[in-house]
Design a protein around this motif. Structure first.
Motif, PDB file in Angstrom:
ATOM      1  N   TYR A   9     -20.148  13.828  15.276  1.00 16.83           N
ATOM      2  CA  TYR A   9     -18.997  14.492  14.649  1.00 16.83           C
ATOM      3  C   TYR A   9     -17.922  13.464  14.278  1.00 16.83           C
ATOM      4  O   TYR A   9     -17.346  13.503  13.174  1.00 16.83           O
ATOM      5  N   THR A  10     -17.673  12.534  15.183  1.00 16.09           N
ATOM      6  CA  THR A  10     -16.672  11.497  14.941  1.00 16.09           C
ATOM      7  C   THR A  10     -17.080  10.566  13.808  1.00 16.09           C
ATOM      8  O   THR A  10     -16.280  10.238  12.925  1.00 16.09           O
ATOM      9  N   LEU A  11     -18.321  10.125  13.827  1.00 16.54           N
ATOM     10  CA  LEU A  11     -18.817   9.242  12.765  1.00 16.54           C
ATOM     11  C   LEU A  11     -18.758   9.936  11.412  1.00 16.54           C
ATOM     12  O   LEU A  11     -18.476   9.301  10.387  1.00 16.54           O
ATOM     13  N   ASN A  12     -19.014  11.230  11.410  1.00 18.00           N
ATOM     14  CA  ASN A  12     -18.938  11.995  10.164  1.00 18.00           C
ATOM     15  C   ASN A  12     -17.513  11.986   9.614  1.00 18.00           C
ATOM     16  O   ASN A  12     -17.299  11.806   8.410  1.00 18.00           O
ATOM     17  N   ASP A  13     -16.527  12.172  10.492  1.00 17.59           N
ATOM     18  CA  ASP A  13     -15.122  12.167  10.056  1.00 17.59           C
ATOM     19  C   ASP A  13     -14.719  10.798   9.503  1.00 17.59           C
ATOM     20  O   ASP A  13     -14.042  10.706   8.476  1.00 17.59           O
ATOM     21  N   ILE A  14     -15.125   9.746  10.208  1.00 21.93           N
ATOM     22  CA  ILE A  14     -14.780   8.400   9.748  1.00 21.93           C
ATOM     23  C   ILE A  14     -15.436   8.108   8.405  1.00 21.93           C
ATOM     24  O   ILE A  14     -14.826   7.515   7.509  1.00 21.93           O
ATOM     25  N   SER A  15     -16.674   8.548   8.246  1.00 23.66           N
ATOM     26  CA  SER A  15     -17.375   8.350   6.977  1.00 23.66           C
ATOM     27  C   SER A  15     -16.677   9.072   5.839  1.00 23.66           C
ATOM     28  O   SER A  15     -16.534   8.536   4.732  1.00 23.66           O
ATOM     29  N   LEU A  16     -16.216  10.294   6.096  1.00 26.71           N
ATOM     30  CA  LEU A  16     -15.534  11.065   5.055  1.00 26.71           C
ATOM     31  C   LEU A  16     -14.227  10.409   4.628  1.00 26.71           C
ATOM     32  O   LEU A  16     -13.792  10.571   3.478  1.00 26.71           O
ATOM     33  N   SER A  17     -13.597   9.683   5.545  1.00 29.97           N
ATOM     34  CA  SER A  17     -12.352   9.002   5.177  1.00 29.97           C
ATOM     35  C   SER A  17     -12.597   7.953   4.099  1.00 29.97           C
ATOM     36  O   SER A  17     -11.686   7.600   3.346  1.00 29.97           O
ATOM     37  N   ASN A  18     -13.821   7.444   4.005  1.00 30.54           N
ATOM     38  CA  ASN A  18     -14.156   6.479   2.962  1.00 30.54           C
ATOM     39  C   ASN A  18     -14.431   7.142   1.617  1.00 30.54           C
ATOM     40  O   ASN A  18     -14.505   6.457   0.594  1.00 30.54           O
ATOM     41  N   ASP A  19     -14.570   8.466   1.632  1.00 29.00           N
ATOM     42  CA  ASP A  19     -14.847   9.204   0.394  1.00 29.00           C
ATOM     43  C   ASP A  19     -13.644   9.979  -0.115  1.00 29.00           C
ATOM     44  O   ASP A  19     -13.742  10.665  -1.133  1.00 29.00           O
ATOM     45  N   GLY A  20     -12.514   9.886   0.587  1.00 32.97           N
ATOM     46  CA  GLY A  20     -11.301  10.543   0.114  1.00 32.97           C
ATOM     47  C   GLY A  20     -10.679  11.496   1.099  1.00 32.97           C
ATOM     48  O   GLY A  20      -9.586  12.021   0.844  1.00 32.97           O
ATOM     49  N   PHE A  21     -11.326  11.763   2.254  1.00 34.36           N
ATOM     50  CA  PHE A  21     -10.719  12.629   3.253  1.00 34.36           C
ATOM     51  C   PHE A  21      -9.514  11.914   3.861  1.00 34.36           C
ATOM     52  O   PHE A  21      -9.620  10.774   4.310  1.00 34.36           O
ATOM     53  N   GLY A  22      -8.372  12.578   3.858  1.00 39.63           N
ATOM     54  CA  GLY A  22      -7.137  11.943   4.290  1.00 39.63           C
ATOM     55  C   GLY A  22      -6.287  11.466   3.129  1.00 39.63           C
ATOM     56  O   GLY A  22      -5.325  10.721   3.321  1.00 39.63           O
ATOM     57  N   VAL A  23      -6.636  11.892   1.896  1.00 37.70           N
ATOM     58  CA  VAL A  23      -5.890  11.517   0.691  1.00 37.70           C
ATOM     59  C   VAL A  23      -5.614  12.784  -0.107  1.00 37.70           C
ATOM     60  O   VAL A  23      -6.394  13.738  -0.069  1.00 37.70           O
ATOM     61  N   ASP A  24      -4.490  12.821  -0.826  1.00 37.44           N
ATOM     62  CA  ASP A  24      -4.197  13.969  -1.691  1.00 37.44           C
ATOM     63  C   ASP A  24      -5.391  14.310  -2.557  1.00 37.44           C
ATOM     64  O   ASP A  24      -6.055  13.424  -3.119  1.00 37.44           O
ATOM     65  N   LEU A  25      -5.663  15.606  -2.691  1.00 38.37           N
ATOM     66  CA  LEU A  25      -6.851  16.055  -3.409  1.00 38.37           C
ATOM     67  C   LEU A  25      -6.892  15.542  -4.841  1.00 38.37           C
ATOM     68  O   LEU A  25      -7.969  15.200  -5.360  1.00 38.37           O
ATOM     69  N   TRP A  26      -5.745  15.437  -5.505  1.00 40.92           N
ATOM     70  CA  TRP A  26      -5.734  15.027  -6.900  1.00 40.92           C
ATOM     71  C   TRP A  26      -6.131  13.560  -7.083  1.00 40.92           C
ATOM     72  O   TRP A  26      -6.508  13.141  -8.181  1.00 40.92           O
ATOM     73  N   ALA A  27      -6.059  12.771  -5.999  1.00 45.94           N
ATOM     74  CA  ALA A  27      -6.431  11.360  -6.083  1.00 45.94           C
ATOM     75  C   ALA A  27      -7.878  11.107  -5.662  1.00 45.94           C
ATOM     76  O   ALA A  27      -8.347   9.983  -5.716  1.00 45.94           O
ATOM     77  N   VAL A  28      -8.576  12.168  -5.232  1.00 46.02           N
ATOM     78  CA  VAL A  28      -9.972  12.032  -4.803  1.00 46.02           C
ATOM     79  C   VAL A  28     -10.879  12.194  -6.017  1.00 46.02           C
ATOM     80  O   VAL A  28     -10.706  13.138  -6.798  1.00 46.02           O
ATOM     81  N   PRO A  29     -11.855  11.302  -6.222  1.00 45.66           N
ATOM     82  CA  PRO A  29     -12.819  11.496  -7.315  1.00 45.66           C
ATOM     83  C   PRO A  29     -13.442  12.880  -7.209  1.00 45.66           C
ATOM     84  O   PRO A  29     -13.914  13.279  -6.152  1.00 45.66           O
ATOM     85  N   GLN A  30     -13.432  13.611  -8.306  1.00 43.80           N
ATOM     86  CA  GLN A  30     -13.888  14.989  -8.250  1.00 43.80           C
ATOM     87  C   GLN A  30     -15.346  15.101  -7.826  1.00 43.80           C
ATOM     88  O   GLN A  30     -15.758  16.120  -7.262  1.00 43.80           O
TER      89      GLN A  30
END
Length: 481
Positions: free
Chosen positions: A195-216
C-alpha cells in the motif's frame, strides 16, 4: 500525500511549440490546432473542473508577432478549445482588459471569476483542465504540491520493519513456535508495505499535485491505483485485527474466553467482506469508478460518502470492542495489581490505532466529495498509512518482552549459574509468562493446543513435576531452563 523534487510538469515549455512539454508528446498529448469538441459538465464532473481557471484574453485574428512574448501567447491561445476562447473574450470585456493585455487578465479578479464560471459550464472537464493548465502557464501560476506523506510513511515503514524483525527474533531466541497470529501479522505488514509503495509510486505520476497540472493520461491510472490502495488498506486492517484476536485465543484458553474471542473474530471477518465488495463494486460498471471524472462515460455509483462514514464508524466500534475484550479477559485473573496494570497497558496500545482512526474522520468528506482529488486525497492517504503501520506495531508489542527477558536471563545465568530461581519465578496466563514473582496455582485453563496450564498467585511455587510447559508472555512453546 520536499515538494520541489516532484517529477511532474512545472509549466516548462517545449522548444518546438512553446507549449508545456507534457502536452506535446505521447499518446495523450493534444496535437497542434486540434480543438476538442465542447460539451457541458455533469454535476459530478462540474465539481472536478470548478476550481479556479486562470485565463487570459484571446488574441483574435492578428498574426503579426511583435515579440517572443506575443508569439508565445498566440501559440498557446491557438491551442485552446473554442468554448474556452468565447469565455475568455467575454471575460476580457467584463474586466475591461485589452485583448492582448496579459497582465490585466492575470491580475483581474473580475476576469478571473467571469472566465472560471463560463468555462466550467461551457466546456467539458478535459477542456476546462487543459485551459487552466495553459493559461496558468502564461500567468506564471505554479501548481500546488503536497508530498508530505512520502517521508512520513517511509519513516514509519522503517520503524515497523524493525519491530516486525524484533518479533521474529523474539520467537527464535525464546525457541517459541510461530503460530497463526504471527503469520497474520506478517501478512498485514506485507499488505501495508505494498500500500505504501503504491502511494509513493503514484506521487511520481501526479498524486499530490493540483489536478490541472497532472497529465490527463495519468488521471485514470492514479484513480485505478487508488482503488487498489483502498483494497490493500482494508486487507491490512483486517489482518491486523485477526492477528490480535488470534493472540487472545493463544493465551486465553478457557471455554468462555474462546466463545467471546471467536464471536469477535466472526465480526471482524464480516466487517472486512462487508466493506471490501462495496469498495470494489461502488460503481456499475466497475470501470466507471476511474473513468467518470471526464464526463464522457455512463454509469451509476452508490452514495460513497454515506458508505464511508458508516463503515468507518463500525470499524472504530469494533476496534474499541477488541480492546474491551482484552480487559474483560485479564480482569478476573488473580494477579497482583501491578501485574494487571502491566498487562492491561500492553493491550491498551491498541488505543493508538483507534486514535488515528478518529483523526482520519475530518478528512472523509474531503475524500468523498472532492474538486481536486490528487490534492484532497493526500491527508486521508497519510492517516490511513499511519493507521496500518501503528496497528502492525501494536500487534507486535506483546511479543517483545520475551526477547528482553531472554537477554537478561542469559546474562544472569552467565554470572550466577543459578537456573532454578529464574525457572520458578514466573506468573502465567494460559501458559504465558506475565511476571517475575512466585505464584501458586489457583485454577487451570485449557490452552488452544490441548494442554493444561495454570494461573499462578503469589505465595508459593507451582506443583512439582507439573507436566505443563512454561512460556514467555505471548510465546507458546518456549522452555524455561
Amino acid at each position: 500525500m520536499l515538494r520541489h523534487s516532484l517529477p511532474v510538469p512545472n509549466i516548462k515549455y517545449d522548444v518546438a511549440s512553446n507549449l508545456p512539454s507534457y502536452m506535446t508528446g505521447g499518446a495523450h498529448s493534444i496535437k497542434p490546432y486540434e480543438e476538442p469538441s465542447c460539451g457541458a459538465c455533469t454535476n459530478f464532473q462540474r465539481s472536478s473542473c470548478s476550481s479556479a481557471v486562470l485565463s487570459i484574453p484571446y488574441k483574435s485574428t492578428t498574426r503579426i508577432l511583435h515579440s517572443d512574448a506575443q508569439h508565445r501567447q498566440y501559440r498557446i491561445m491557438e491551442q485552446l478549445p473554442s468554448c474556452a476562447l468565447n469565455c475568455l473574450a467575454r471575460a476580457a470585456i467584463a474586466a475591461d482588459c485589452g485583448l492582448t493585455d496579459i497582465s490585466c487578465a492575470c491580475g483581474s479578479k473580475v476576469y478571473f471569476n467571469s472566465a472560471t464560471s463560463c468555462v466550467t459550464v461551457a466546456c467539458s472537464v478535459r477542456e476546462a483542465l487543459y485551459t487552466q493548465n495553459q493559461t496558468s502557464a502564461l500567468c506564471h501560476v505554479e501548481p500546488y504540491t503536497d508530498r508530505r506523506f512520502v517521508p512520513v510513511i517511509i519513516a514509519f515503514f522503517i520503524l515497523t520493519l524493525i519491530v516486525v524483525l524484533l518479533r521474529i527474533a523474539s520467537r527464535v531466541v525464546s525457541q517459541a513456535k510461530f503460530w497463526y497470529d504471527d503469520y497474520f501479522n506478517f501478512a498485514a505488514f506485507v499488505a501495508t508495505s505494498v500500500y505504501t509503495l503504491n502511494d509513493i509510486s503514484l506521487s511520481n505520476d501526479g498524486f499530490g499535485v493540483d489536478l490541472w497540472a497532472v497529465p490527463q493520461g495519468n488521471i485514470d491510472y492514479i484513480l485505478i491505483n487508488f482503488l487498489v490502495g483502498s483494497v490493500l488498506y482494508l486487507t491490512s486492517r483486517a489482518l491486523v485485527r485477526i492477528s490480535i484476536i488470534l493472540f487472545y485465543l493463544r493465551i486465553f484458553g478457557t471455554t468462555s474466553a474462546k466463545a467471546i474471542i471467536m464471536w469477535t473474530l466472526a465480526v471482524v471477518v464480516s466487517l472486512f467482506f462487508g466493506a471490501l465488495f462495496p469498495i470494489i463494486f461502488q460503481c456499475s460498471p466497475v470501470s466507471y469508478t476511474w473513468l467518470r471524472w471526464d464526463g464522457t462515460h455512463q454509469g451509476q455509483c452508490i452514495n460513497f460518502r454515506i458508505f464511508i462514514w458508516a463503515i468507518t464508524s463500525i470499524a472504530i466500534a469494533v476496534d474499541f470492542w477488541i480492546v474491551i475484550v482484552a480487559y474483560r479477559l485479564v480482569a478476573p485473573l488473580h494477579l497482583p495489581l501491578k501485574k494487571k496494570i502491566m498487562v492491561s497497558a500492553m493491550f491498551a496500545t491498541g488505543l493508538l490505532t483507534i486514535a488515528i482512526s478518529i483523526a482520519r474522520l475530518p478528512y472523509i468528506d474531503q475524500f468523498t466529495v472532492t474538486k481536486n482529488p490528487t490534492i484532497d486525497w493526500v491527508p486521508i492517504t497519510l492517516w490511513s498509512a499511519l493507521e496500518n503501520f501503528v496497528g502492525v506495531i501494536c500487534a507486535c508489542l506483546p511479543s517483545l518482552p520475551a526477547l528482553l527477558k531472554s537477554r537478561l536471563r542469559s546474562k544472569t545465568l552467565n554470572t550466577s549459574g543459578d537456573r532454578s530461581i529464574l525457572g520458578s519465578q514466573s506468573a502465567k496466563v494460559g501458559g504465558h509468562e506475565i511476571g517475575s514473582l512466585k505464584y501458586a496455582p489457583i485454577y487451570e485453563m485449557e490452552t488452544v493446543h490441548g494442554q493444561t496450564s495454570h494461573i499462578y498467585q503469589g505465595g508459593g511455587n507451582g506443583p512439582v513435576g507439573s507436566p505443563h510447559r512454561t512460556h514467555n508472555f505471548g510465546d507458546p512453546g518456549s522452555k524455561t531452563p
